[in-house]
Scaffold this motif. Structure first.
Motif, PDB file in Angstrom:
ATOM      1  N   LYS A  27     -32.165 -25.569  -0.405  1.00  0.00           N
ATOM      2  CA  LYS A  27     -31.844 -25.665   1.013  1.00  0.00           C
ATOM      3  C   LYS A  27     -30.934 -24.513   1.426  1.00  0.00           C
ATOM      4  O   LYS A  27     -31.094 -23.918   2.497  1.00  0.00           O
ATOM      5  N   ALA A  30     -32.996 -21.344   1.584  1.00  0.00           N
ATOM      6  CA  ALA A  30     -33.854 -21.354   2.775  1.00  0.00           C
ATOM      7  C   ALA A  30     -33.051 -21.045   4.020  1.00  0.00           C
ATOM      8  O   ALA A  30     -33.501 -20.302   4.913  1.00  0.00           O
ATOM      9  N   MET A  31     -31.818 -21.566   4.115  1.00  0.00           N
ATOM     10  CA  MET A  31     -30.979 -21.298   5.279  1.00  0.00           C
ATOM     11  C   MET A  31     -30.561 -19.829   5.331  1.00  0.00           C
ATOM     12  O   MET A  31     -30.553 -19.199   6.394  1.00  0.00           O
ATOM     13  N   LEU A  33     -32.241 -17.275   3.988  1.00  0.00           N
ATOM     14  CA  LEU A  33     -33.442 -16.495   4.334  1.00  0.00           C
ATOM     15  C   LEU A  33     -33.782 -16.637   5.814  1.00  0.00           C
ATOM     16  O   LEU A  33     -34.166 -15.656   6.469  1.00  0.00           O
ATOM     17  N   ALA A  34     -33.670 -17.840   6.359  1.00  0.00           N
ATOM     18  CA  ALA A  34     -33.952 -18.059   7.777  1.00  0.00           C
ATOM     19  C   ALA A  34     -32.973 -17.265   8.637  1.00  0.00           C
ATOM     20  O   ALA A  34     -33.361 -16.643   9.653  1.00  0.00           O
ATOM     21  N   ALA A  35     -31.705 -17.243   8.274  1.00  0.00           N
ATOM     22  CA  ALA A  35     -30.706 -16.482   9.033  1.00  0.00           C
ATOM     23  C   ALA A  35     -31.004 -14.990   8.962  1.00  0.00           C
ATOM     24  O   ALA A  35     -30.921 -14.264   9.974  1.00  0.00           O
ATOM     25  N   LEU A  37     -33.967 -13.562   8.364  1.00  0.00           N
ATOM     26  CA  LEU A  37     -35.201 -13.297   9.106  1.00  0.00           C
ATOM     27  C   LEU A  37     -34.939 -13.351  10.620  1.00  0.00           C
ATOM     28  O   LEU A  37     -35.437 -12.505  11.377  1.00  0.00           O
ATOM     29  N   GLY A  38     -34.159 -14.311  11.077  1.00  0.00           N
ATOM     30  CA  GLY A  38     -33.808 -14.401  12.497  1.00  0.00           C
ATOM     31  C   GLY A  38     -33.041 -13.180  12.968  1.00  0.00           C
ATOM     32  O   GLY A  38     -33.304 -12.638  14.047  1.00  0.00           O
TER      33      GLY A  38
END
Length: 198
Positions: A27, A30-31, A33-35, A37-38
């Motif tokens: 988790k 993933a957080m 990587l999401a940050a 990518l954003g």
């Protein structure tokens, strides 16, 4: 005490195992990587908008085309004004109170005017004599088969100006033309060469 320490270490080891077993680290990853990518997409969007504005600022085809057509119109108007000035020079010279001492020659003298006329019994070629000072002897003709060649030359002398005028024109005569009896007659300011028809 040692037992308590061992139990605490065992509990902490069990808690570590529980975290790994519940996939907490996934988790977290993933957080992150999401940050990332954003942030990357936001950076790309802002840079794209800036580049587009910069491009619009330097190259906008519509004002460029308008300016180009305005330049073409301006050059056309200047050329037409210069053209009109060249042909109206004589009129402007006459309007001057003190015209210059040098007279400019007439740039476009009257050209040789030739007309043809076809009567029932004659084929007439009418030549204007004005460029030849009304002298019919400066115009001659030759016959070669059915071809009538009319030619002439003259030299015009004005105060400080000389000009040579010459012309030559061919005419195909009708089949029933009598080339042996061609006449050449002066009629006021015209020379009429008549070819009788049989």
């Amino acid at each position: 005490m040692e037992e308590n320490n061992q139990e605490n270490t065992q509990n902490t080891e069990q808690n570590k195992h529980i975290c790994f077993e519940n996939h907490c680290w996934k988790k977290c990853l993933a957080m992150v990587l999401a940050a990332f990518l954003g942030g990357l997409l936001a950076f790309y969007f802002v840079m794209d908008q800036m580049a587009e504005r910069l491009e619009r600022q330097h190259f906008n085809p519509k004002p460029f085309e308008k300016q180009m057509f305005k330049d073409f119109d301006r050059m056309y108007k200047q050329d037409m004004r210069a053209f009109d000035d060249a042909f109206n020079l004589d009129k402007r010279m006459k309007k001057l109170k003190h015209p210059p001492m040098i007279e400019l020659p007439d740039l476009f003298m009257n050209s040789v005017k030739i007309k043809t006329d076809f009567d029932d019994d004659k084929y007439n070629v009418i030549i204007g004599l004005k460029p030849f000072q009304d002298d019919e002897n400066k115009i001659n003709y030759n016959i070669s088969g059915r071809k009538l060649t009319i030619f002439g030359s003259s030299q015009v002398k004005d105060k400080d100006f000389e000009n040579d005028i010459s012309f030559s024109q061919d005419f195909i005569l009708p089949k029933n033309a009598d080339t042996a009896n061609i006449s050449k007659v002066k009629d006021k300011h015209h020379l009429v060469i008549s070819v009788p028809l049989k």
